[in-house]
Design a protein around this motif. Structure first.
Motif, mmCIF file in Angstrom:
data_model
loop_
_atom_site.group_PDB
_atom_site.id
_atom_site.type_symbol
_atom_site.label_atom_id
_atom_site.label_comp_id
_atom_site.label_asym_id
_atom_site.label_seq_id
_atom_site.Cartn_x
_atom_site.Cartn_y
_atom_site.Cartn_z
ATOM 1 N N ILE A 73 -72.700 61.306 -34.309
ATOM 2 C CA ILE A 73 -73.608 60.286 -34.867
ATOM 3 C C ILE A 73 -74.216 60.803 -36.178
ATOM 4 O O ILE A 73 -74.318 60.071 -37.157
ATOM 5 C CB ILE A 73 -74.727 59.933 -33.855
ATOM 6 N N GLU A 74 -74.591 62.090 -36.184
ATOM 7 C CA GLU A 74 -75.207 62.673 -37.395
ATOM 8 C C GLU A 74 -74.233 62.629 -38.586
ATOM 9 O O GLU A 74 -74.617 62.264 -39.701
ATOM 10 C CB GLU A 74 -75.636 64.117 -37.121
ATOM 11 N N GLY A 129 -81.097 65.600 -37.216
ATOM 12 C CA GLY A 129 -79.763 65.645 -36.614
ATOM 13 C C GLY A 129 -79.553 67.037 -36.073
ATOM 14 O O GLY A 129 -80.156 67.996 -36.563
ATOM 15 N N ARG A 187 -83.065 61.235 -33.070
ATOM 16 C CA ARG A 187 -81.963 61.329 -34.025
ATOM 17 C C ARG A 187 -82.170 60.307 -35.131
ATOM 18 O O ARG A 187 -82.928 59.355 -34.965
ATOM 19 C CB ARG A 187 -80.610 61.080 -33.341
ATOM 20 N N GLY A 188 -81.491 60.520 -36.268
ATOM 21 C CA GLY A 188 -81.529 59.555 -37.365
ATOM 22 C C GLY A 188 -82.707 59.764 -38.291
ATOM 23 O O GLY A 188 -83.213 60.887 -38.416
ATOM 24 N N SER A 189 -83.154 58.686 -38.927
ATOM 25 C CA SER A 189 -84.233 58.829 -39.907
ATOM 26 C C SER A 189 -85.143 57.610 -39.924
ATOM 27 O O SER A 189 -84.723 56.493 -39.604
ATOM 28 C CB SER A 189 -83.643 59.057 -41.301
ATOM 29 N N MET A 199 -82.986 56.973 -33.084
ATOM 30 C CA MET A 199 -83.750 56.714 -31.863
ATOM 31 C C MET A 199 -85.124 57.356 -31.988
ATOM 32 O O MET A 199 -85.232 58.548 -32.290
ATOM 33 C CB MET A 199 -83.049 57.263 -30.618
ATOM 34 N N ILE A 207 -73.888 53.537 -29.282
ATOM 35 C CA ILE A 207 -74.538 54.709 -29.884
ATOM 36 C C ILE A 207 -75.404 55.438 -28.846
ATOM 37 O O ILE A 207 -75.401 56.668 -28.764
ATOM 38 C CB ILE A 207 -75.395 54.291 -31.106
ATOM 39 N N MET A 213 -78.625 54.015 -36.687
ATOM 40 C CA MET A 213 -78.259 55.091 -35.748
ATOM 41 C C MET A 213 -79.423 56.046 -35.497
ATOM 42 O O MET A 213 -79.262 57.269 -35.523
ATOM 43 C CB MET A 213 -77.029 55.847 -36.253
#
Lengths: 250, 149
Positions: free
Chosen positions: B135-136, A149, A111-113, A81, B26, A79
């Motif tokens: 999503i987070e 996030g 977003r995400g890691s 980008m 997503i 998840m």
């Protein structure tokens, strides 16, 4: 005419020697549902695919990808980008000792890691930046993890080497392994670097003569001790001699 | 020839109805200013490693798994933090909040999620979540379940 040609060749040589070379961006592995976007449309990402700067990569639920940018290895978690803003290699000009060779890589984390293992050659200046909407991390070391996030903000965990975390206001902190840089959206400054360790430390402080069972049950932790006194003032005003052993593993 | 054209036309017509892969979902969710209960249901279906089959069927799957039982919301209902906190707390079987274990309400589910490191304390169960925020939360939930920091 000959002079003119020689001048042109020399100018061409100088131009080429300063020209940033676009190094290779290669997909090493893909797990689950992963897509990339270089123009208008998202396409499935495949192993051994070559990507260009400007490409976005997005991963789905329980999906991940590993890409290699030159000799750096980037693991993109589920998840997430990212956008590969640029990657260029500067070649040292033999005639000019001041002009250094090196690589410059800039990633955007929407977003995400991601985890980044940075290849570092002492003879080559390596710049590796990960920018989120609230902060930027610049790697001087070799291994870091970045996540972003909208609620949590930008978190950088350093595993090896030295990293600089800087928010949009220019407030920066240098991080060594074990330190965490945390910039929350809307805050003017990053969180204290040792906040994470401090929280863990407070709950692990015990008074002298505490038995193992008591330690295990956390029956006499410092927090409990404060809470059990009749008032905080009473506890703070009382003068007690105490021996403290402090072990700092760094 | 006619048969080939008919098959191609059928594929083109049915393409939007075919199940999306999770990255497409997503990416679309990330663009949404307001996430819906339907989005939360779909993302939980993906987390369960299943393919979404439509809102009614997906809710049934989650109800059987104990995640959405007692939640009678429509698919387009704006998603509040409390709703997703309750789903997360059930999915993770959180036990960090005594009040949540007694009452099981959205308010205490949010407290349990804060205790569990999935949500931050500077919010409310009434906050409406954006797509990125949903999503987070799910990303943090899977990280905690996977033992990641």
């Amino acid at each position: 005419m000959k002079d003119m040609m020689a001048l042109l060749i020399m100018a061409g040589f100088i131009f080429v020697s300063y020209l940033p070379l676009s190094a290779e961006i290669k997909v090493l592995s893909v797990k689950g549902s992963v897509a990339y976007k270089s123009a208008q449309k998202w396409e499935p990402l495949k192993v051994m695919m070559r990507l260009n700067p400007g490409t976005k990569v997005s991963t789905g639920v329980a999906s991940s990808a590993v890409i290699q940018i030159d000799k750096h290895t980037i693991t993109i978690d589920p998840m997430t980008m990212i956008k590969i803003y640029e990657h260029k290699e500067m070649v040292k000009r033999a005639a000019d000792k001041e002009a250094g060779s090196g690589t410059m890589t800039k990633l955007g984390l929407k977003r995400g890691s991601i985890s980044a293992k940075i290849f570092r050659d002492k003879r080559v200046k390596t710049e590796f930046q990960v920018a989120s909407p609230v902060a930027t991390s610049s790697v001087r070391g070799t291994w870091e993890k970045n996540s972003y996030g909208p609620s949590k903000g930008h978190v950088v965990i350093v595993k090896e080497g030295l990293v600089q975390g800087e928010n949009k206001n220019g407030s920066s902190k240098y991080l060594q392994p074990g330190m965490v840089f945390h910039q929350q959206p809307g805050n003017s400054d990053p969180e204290p670097l040792l906040a994470d360790i401090r929280e863990k430390g407070i709950t692990s402080v015990f008074v002298k003569d505490t038995t193992t069972d008591e330690k295990n049950s956390r029956g006499l932790s410092s927090e409990e001790f404060v809470d059990n006194s009749e008032s905080p003032d009473e506890f703070l005003d009382s003068k007690i001699n105490s021996n403290v052993s402090l072990f700092i593993i760094w | 020839m006619k048969r080939t054209i008919f098959i191609i036309a059928l594929i083109l017509i049915c393409a939007p109805l075919m199940p999306q892969d999770s990255v497409t979902f997503i990416n679309a969710l990330g663009e949404k200013e307001t996430a819906t209960y339907g989005d939360a249901v779909t993302i939980f279906i993906y987390v369960a490693n299943k393919t979404p089959r439509g809102f009614s069927q997906d809710v049934g799957v989650l109800r059987d798994a104990g995640i959405s039982s007692g939640m009678e919301y429509t698919a387009d209902r704006p998603l509040r933090r409390g709703i997703v906190a309750r789903m997360v707390a059930r999915h993770m079987n959180l036990k960090g909040s005594l009040m949540y274990m007694i009452f099981g309400t959205e308010r205490y589910a949010y407290t349990a999620c804060v205790e569990g490191g999935v949500m931050d304390p500077n919010g409310s169960e009434w906050d409406v979540l954006s797509g990125e925020e949903l999503i987070e939360v799910i990303s943090r939930m899977t990280n905690v379940l996977g033992g990641d920091q």
